[in-house]
Each structure stands twice: as structure tokens, then as C-alpha cells.
Design a protein around this motif. Structure first.
Motif, PDB file in Angstrom:
ATOM      1  N   PHE A 198      38.473  39.508  28.472  1.00  0.00           N
ATOM      2  CA  PHE A 198      38.143  40.329  29.821  1.00  0.00           C
ATOM      3  C   PHE A 198      36.289  40.022  29.150  1.00  0.00           C
ATOM      4  O   PHE A 198      35.998  39.852  30.719  1.00  0.00           O
ATOM      5  N   ARG A 199      35.849  39.921  28.284  1.00  0.00           N
ATOM      6  CA  ARG A 199      34.042  39.918  28.349  1.00  0.00           C
ATOM      7  C   ARG A 199      34.114  38.237  28.722  1.00  0.00           C
ATOM      8  O   ARG A 199      33.050  38.012  29.418  1.00  0.00           O
ATOM      9  N   GLU A 200      34.795  37.388  27.744  1.00  0.00           N
ATOM     10  CA  GLU A 200      34.232  35.950  28.216  1.00  0.00           C
ATOM     11  C   GLU A 200      34.446  35.550  29.612  1.00  0.00           C
ATOM     12  O   GLU A 200      34.709  34.799  30.340  1.00  0.00           O
ATOM     13  N   MET A 201      35.828  35.666  29.774  1.00  0.00           N
ATOM     14  CA  MET A 201      37.110  35.513  31.573  1.00  0.00           C
ATOM     15  C   MET A 201      36.039  36.351  32.720  1.00  0.00           C
ATOM     16  O   MET A 201      35.718  35.385  33.668  1.00  0.00           O
ATOM     17  N   LEU A 202      35.518  37.503  32.604  1.00  0.00           N
ATOM     18  CA  LEU A 202      34.617  38.106  33.494  1.00  0.00           C
ATOM     19  C   LEU A 202      33.457  36.932  34.166  1.00  0.00           C
ATOM     20  O   LEU A 202      32.819  37.001  34.972  1.00  0.00           O
ATOM     21  N   LEU A 203      33.127  36.964  32.844  1.00  0.00           N
ATOM     22  CA  LEU A 203      31.218  35.845  32.265  1.00  0.00           C
ATOM     23  C   LEU A 203      31.211  34.569  33.048  1.00  0.00           C
ATOM     24  O   LEU A 203      30.632  34.340  33.610  1.00  0.00           O
ATOM     25  N   GLU A 204      32.651  34.224  33.000  1.00  0.00           N
ATOM     26  CA  GLU A 204      33.134  32.469  33.616  1.00  0.00           C
ATOM     27  C   GLU A 204      32.617  32.576  34.756  1.00  0.00           C
ATOM     28  O   GLU A 204      32.636  32.017  35.815  1.00  0.00           O
ATOM     29  N   ILE A 205      33.310  34.059  35.735  1.00  0.00           N
ATOM     30  CA  ILE A 205      33.159  34.067  37.111  1.00  0.00           C
ATOM     31  C   ILE A 205      31.984  34.982  37.298  1.00  0.00           C
ATOM     32  O   ILE A 205      31.839  34.649  38.724  1.00  0.00           O
ATOM     33  N   GLY A 206      31.266  34.953  37.020  1.00  0.00           N
ATOM     34  CA  GLY A 206      29.675  35.953  37.293  1.00  0.00           C
ATOM     35  C   GLY A 206      30.070  37.398  37.672  1.00  0.00           C
ATOM     36  O   GLY A 206      29.165  38.069  38.015  1.00  0.00           O
ATOM     37  N   PHE A 207      30.875  37.881  37.359  1.00  0.00           N
ATOM     38  CA  PHE A 207      31.930  39.491  37.667  1.00  0.00           C
ATOM     39  C   PHE A 207      29.954  40.251  37.123  1.00  0.00           C
ATOM     40  O   PHE A 207      29.582  39.703  36.349  1.00  0.00           O
ATOM     41  N   ASN A 208      29.865  41.332  37.635  1.00  0.00           N
ATOM     42  CA  ASN A 208      28.487  42.173  37.115  1.00  0.00           C
ATOM     43  C   ASN A 208      26.797  41.366  37.069  1.00  0.00           C
ATOM     44  O   ASN A 208      26.140  41.465  36.438  1.00  0.00           O
ATOM     45  N   GLY A 209      26.947  40.619  38.013  1.00  0.00           N
ATOM     46  CA  GLY A 209      26.059  39.798  38.548  1.00  0.00           C
ATOM     47  C   GLY A 209      25.645  38.892  37.351  1.00  0.00           C
ATOM     48  O   GLY A 209      24.397  38.065  36.828  1.00  0.00           O
ATOM     49  N   GLY A 210      27.060  38.428  36.321  1.00  0.00           N
ATOM     50  CA  GLY A 210      26.346  37.142  34.959  1.00  0.00           C
ATOM     51  C   GLY A 210      26.136  38.529  33.962  1.00  0.00           C
ATOM     52  O   GLY A 210      25.822  38.001  32.599  1.00  0.00           O
ATOM     53  N   VAL A 211      26.254  39.761  33.867  1.00  0.00           N
ATOM     54  CA  VAL A 211      26.104  40.737  32.413  1.00  0.00           C
ATOM     55  C   VAL A 211      27.271  40.842  31.885  1.00  0.00           C
ATOM     56  O   VAL A 211      28.527  41.666  33.159  1.00  0.00           O
ATOM     57  N   PRO A 212      27.632  40.249  30.527  1.00  0.00           N
ATOM     58  CA  PRO A 212      28.499  40.858  29.809  1.00  0.00           C
ATOM     59  C   PRO A 212      28.991  42.355  30.091  1.00  0.00           C
ATOM     60  O   PRO A 212      28.466  42.888  29.828  1.00  0.00           O
ATOM     61  N   ILE A 213      30.333  42.709  30.171  1.00  0.00           N
ATOM     62  CA  ILE A 213      30.990  43.773  30.174  1.00  0.00           C
ATOM     63  C   ILE A 213      31.412  44.344  28.749  1.00  0.00           C
ATOM     64  O   ILE A 213      30.889  43.470  27.866  1.00  0.00           O
ATOM     65  N   ASP A 214      30.626  45.639  28.623  1.00  0.00           N
ATOM     66  CA  ASP A 214      30.695  45.991  27.084  1.00  0.00           C
ATOM     67  C   ASP A 214      31.017  47.788  26.905  1.00  0.00           C
ATOM     68  O   ASP A 214      32.176  47.383  27.474  1.00  0.00           O
ATOM     69  N   GLU A 215      31.086  47.698  26.177  1.00  0.00           N
ATOM     70  CA  GLU A 215      32.112  48.375  25.258  1.00  0.00           C
ATOM     71  C   GLU A 215      32.357  49.642  25.768  1.00  0.00           C
ATOM     72  O   GLU A 215      33.742  50.075  26.368  1.00  0.00           O
ATOM     73  N   GLU A 216      31.199  50.373  26.664  1.00  0.00           N
ATOM     74  CA  GLU A 216      31.624  51.565  27.448  1.00  0.00           C
ATOM     75  C   GLU A 216      32.543  51.545  28.631  1.00  0.00           C
ATOM     76  O   GLU A 216      33.566  52.001  28.864  1.00  0.00           O
ATOM     77  N   PHE A 217      31.703  50.130  29.310  1.00  0.00           N
ATOM     78  CA  PHE A 217      32.922  50.088  30.313  1.00  0.00           C
ATOM     79  C   PHE A 217      34.195  49.344  29.696  1.00  0.00           C
ATOM     80  O   PHE A 217      34.904  50.019  31.165  1.00  0.00           O
ATOM     81  N   PHE A 218      34.462  48.145  29.183  1.00  0.00           N
ATOM     82  CA  PHE A 218      36.018  48.269  28.723  1.00  0.00           C
ATOM     83  C   PHE A 218      37.015  49.574  28.452  1.00  0.00           C
ATOM     84  O   PHE A 218      37.949  49.629  28.666  1.00  0.00           O
ATOM     85  N   ILE A 219      36.098  50.452  27.969  1.00  0.00           N
ATOM     86  CA  ILE A 219      37.161  51.316  27.393  1.00  0.00           C
ATOM     87  C   ILE A 219      36.906  52.831  28.512  1.00  0.00           C
ATOM     88  O   ILE A 219      38.344  52.734  28.431  1.00  0.00           O
ATOM     89  N   LEU A 220      35.989  53.136  29.479  1.00  0.00           N
ATOM     90  CA  LEU A 220      36.057  53.595  30.662  1.00  0.00           C
ATOM     91  C   LEU A 220      37.282  53.318  32.286  1.00  0.00           C
ATOM     92  O   LEU A 220      37.667  53.986  32.679  1.00  0.00           O
ATOM     93  N   ASN A 221      36.767  51.968  32.032  1.00  0.00           N
ATOM     94  CA  ASN A 221      37.864  50.789  32.768  1.00  0.00           C
ATOM     95  C   ASN A 221      38.657  50.891  33.356  1.00  0.00           C
ATOM     96  O   ASN A 221      39.787  50.150  33.785  1.00  0.00           O
ATOM     97  N   ILE A 222      38.960  49.937  32.019  1.00  0.00           N
ATOM     98  CA  ILE A 222      40.736  48.851  31.262  1.00  0.00           C
ATOM     99  C   ILE A 222      41.333  49.014  30.284  1.00  0.00           C
ATOM    100  O   ILE A 222      42.515  49.537  30.479  1.00  0.00           O
ATOM    101  N   ALA A 223      40.740  49.902  29.184  1.00  0.00           N
ATOM    102  CA  ALA A 223      41.483  50.138  27.810  1.00  0.00           C
ATOM    103  C   ALA A 223      43.199  51.047  27.503  1.00  0.00           C
ATOM    104  O   ALA A 223      42.523  51.959  28.931  1.00  0.00           O
ATOM    105  N   GLY A 224      43.556  50.671  28.193  1.00  0.00           N
ATOM    106  CA  GLY A 224      45.233  51.732  28.344  1.00  0.00           C
ATOM    107  C   GLY A 224      45.513  51.300  29.617  1.00  0.00           C
ATOM    108  O   GLY A 224      46.844  52.295  30.089  1.00  0.00           O
ATOM    109  N   LYS A 225      44.620  51.255  30.603  1.00  0.00           N
ATOM    110  CA  LYS A 225      45.351  50.891  31.839  1.00  0.00           C
ATOM    111  C   LYS A 225      46.455  49.865  32.121  1.00  0.00           C
ATOM    112  O   LYS A 225      46.369  48.426  31.385  1.00  0.00           O
ATOM    113  N   HIS A 226      46.630  50.430  32.894  1.00  0.00           N
ATOM    114  CA  HIS A 226      48.332  49.227  33.062  1.00  0.00           C
ATOM    115  C   HIS A 226      47.205  47.617  34.275  1.00  0.00           C
ATOM    116  O   HIS A 226      46.072  48.704  35.363  1.00  0.00           O
TER     117      HIS A 226
END
Length: 260
Positions: free
Chosen positions: A45-73
Motif C-alpha cells: 500500500f505504501r509504495e503504490m499509494l506513493l506512486e499516485i501521490g496519495f496524501n500529498g506524496g507523504v507515505p502512509i505510516d504504520e498508524e494509518f495502516f493499522i487504523l484504516n486498512i489492516a483487517g478490512k475488506h
């Protein structure tokens, strides 16, 4: 993100499974429960979102991943990441899963003690199914790489159910697939949404604090938490089950599965 320590009395851990006697089945999540895959998902997710400029080009951190992505469909992830273009979000998550499978082909680590638990389950003749929100291609690849294709009697995928986790339906489908009852079955899960699904299906859930913060896991009311399958709390509970006749040894075998 700091992970807090949540202590549960050993007596509570032991009693959590005794009410299921005789235990007839165990259900497992896959990602983070059989194998430690969150770092691979986060990387993809971090690498692919970075490629499309998600979040203003700032890589998603572990906290964002845990709260918004991990375990979700993936349907929910697509809506969150691309709120104005759901179809683009679905295409993105499909491409991310293909990248994840390439990473799994390079590296996959099982949760410590899994081989010991697998042998215990086989020795006691318990039914077992994998229940996951991962795409089937991902789930079957991970299970195969862990040497567990023949171990699981069914693999239930959230996208193939009317509702995915955190809805209880996938776990109820798991019970149906292996002919087990919720009164005699428990679950291993590692994410808040997965624990919520198992609890909603009215089965005790043993939570694994593989990557998710313990305080978030405890909010979903698991029976108790373990670090991994070597955790003394787990084996104290299983030994108490044996002592009280809650499981019976069907066969003694020295064969174990092969893990990547």
C-alpha cells in the motif's frame, strides 16, 4: 504507535474455553493469524499509494495502516482511499493484491508456534477452517506456502459471502462448511474487525497481538490475547481443557506440517 500491555488473569484464560467442552472445531483468520503479513501489506500500500501521490506524496505510516486498512475488506478500503472514485479504488486494490502475492512469493513468516498448534489440533481430531477477508488467490497462496492446504477442511472468503467481516456471516459460513456448532468452537484472530466478527458470531475469540495494538483488540472483547502460539496462556487453557475432558486425543502422531 506504542502497544500497551493488557494482562488477563490466567484463570480467566483457562475458563474461557472450558464452557465449550467438548471442543469440536477451531476457526482461523489467515493474514496476521497464520502468518505475519501486515508488513507486506503495508509495504504494498505504501509504495503504490506513493506512486499516485496519495496524501500529498507523504507515505502512509504504520498508524494509518493499522487504523484504516489492516483487517478490512478491499471494498471498504477502496471507498476509504478513493471516496470520489470507487471503481478506481477497486482497480487499485486488485493491483495491490497482485503485488502482495509477488511479495509473499519472496517471503512469508508463519506465526511462532503454529506448527505446534497444528499438531495439537490434528492429534485431537478437531475440525478446522480458515475464514478470511483476503481474496481467495491470496488466501490459498498463503495457506499453500505454509504447508496447510490439506490441513484446512474449508477456506471461507469474505467477498464470497453476502457480508464480509466485521459481519459474523463468514464465521457462520465456516461453521456450516465443516459441520460444527458455535457452542463447541473457538476462533483465532488478530484484527479488531475480525474479533468483532467472531464475537458477533457468538464464539470465543483468542486474539493475537501480532501487529495491532492490544488496547484496540481488547475493545472488541476477545476471550483473551496471546502474543503467538507459544504463549503460555494459550497452552495453560488447552491443557486445562484436556484435564477436564474437554477434548479427546484421537491419534498420537509425530508428523507435522512443513512451514515456509
Amino acid at each position: 504507535m506504542a502497544i500497551s500491555s493488557v494482562e488477563i488473569p490466567s484463570s480467566d484464560c483457562k475458563s474461557a474455553l472450558l464452557k465449550l467442552a467438548p471442543v469440536e472445531a477451531i476457526l482461523f483468520d489467515v493474514d496476521g493469524t497464520l502468518c505475519d503479513t501486515d508488513p507486506l501489506h503495508h509495504r504494498a500500500f505504501r509504495e503504490m499509494l506513493l506512486e499516485i501521490g496519495f496524501n500529498g506524496g507523504v507515505p502512509i505510516d504504520e498508524e494509518f495502516f493499522i487504523l484504516n486498512i489492516a483487517g478490512k475488506h478491499n471494498d471498504d478500503i477502496a471507498r476509504l482511499l478513493f471516496p470520489d472514485d470507487y471503481e478506481r479504488g477497486l482497480k487499485f486494490t486488485d493491483e495491490k493484491e497482485a503485488y502482495f502475492r509477488r511479495l509473499v512469493g519472496e517471503q512469508l513468516n508463519c506465526i511462532s508456534g503454529l506448527d505446534k498448534l497444528v499438531k495439537w489440533i490434528k492429534d485431537h481430531g478437531l475440525k478446522r477452517a480458515a475464514v478470511t477477508n483476503a481474496p481467495r488467490a491470496n488466501a490459498e497462496l498463503m495457506i499453500s506456502r505454509l504447508g496447510l492446504t490439506e490441513f484446512f477442511q474449508a477456506v471461507i472468503v469474505g467477498s464470497e459471502c453476502e457480508h464480509a467481516k466485521p459481519h459474523p456471516m463468514p464465521y457462520l459460513k465456516g461453521l456450516e462448511a465443516i459441520g460444527a456448532s458455535k457452542e463447541h468452537t473457538f476462533i483465532f484472530e488478530d484484527s479488531p474487525s475480525g474479533i468483532r466478527a467472531g464475537v458477533a458470531a457468538e464464539m470465543p475469540v483468542i486474539g493475537l497481538s501480532t501487529r495491532n495494538p492490544e488496547n484496540l483488540l481488547m475493545e472488541e472483547k476477545p476471550a483473551f490475547l496471546i502474543k503467538d502460539y507459544e504463549d503460555t496462556k494459550l497452552w495453560a487453557a488447552l491443557e486445562e481443557l484436556e484435564k477436564q475432558g474437554g477434548v479427546s486425543i484421537r491419534t498420537q502422531t509425530t508428523q507435522t506440517d512443513t512451514f515456509a
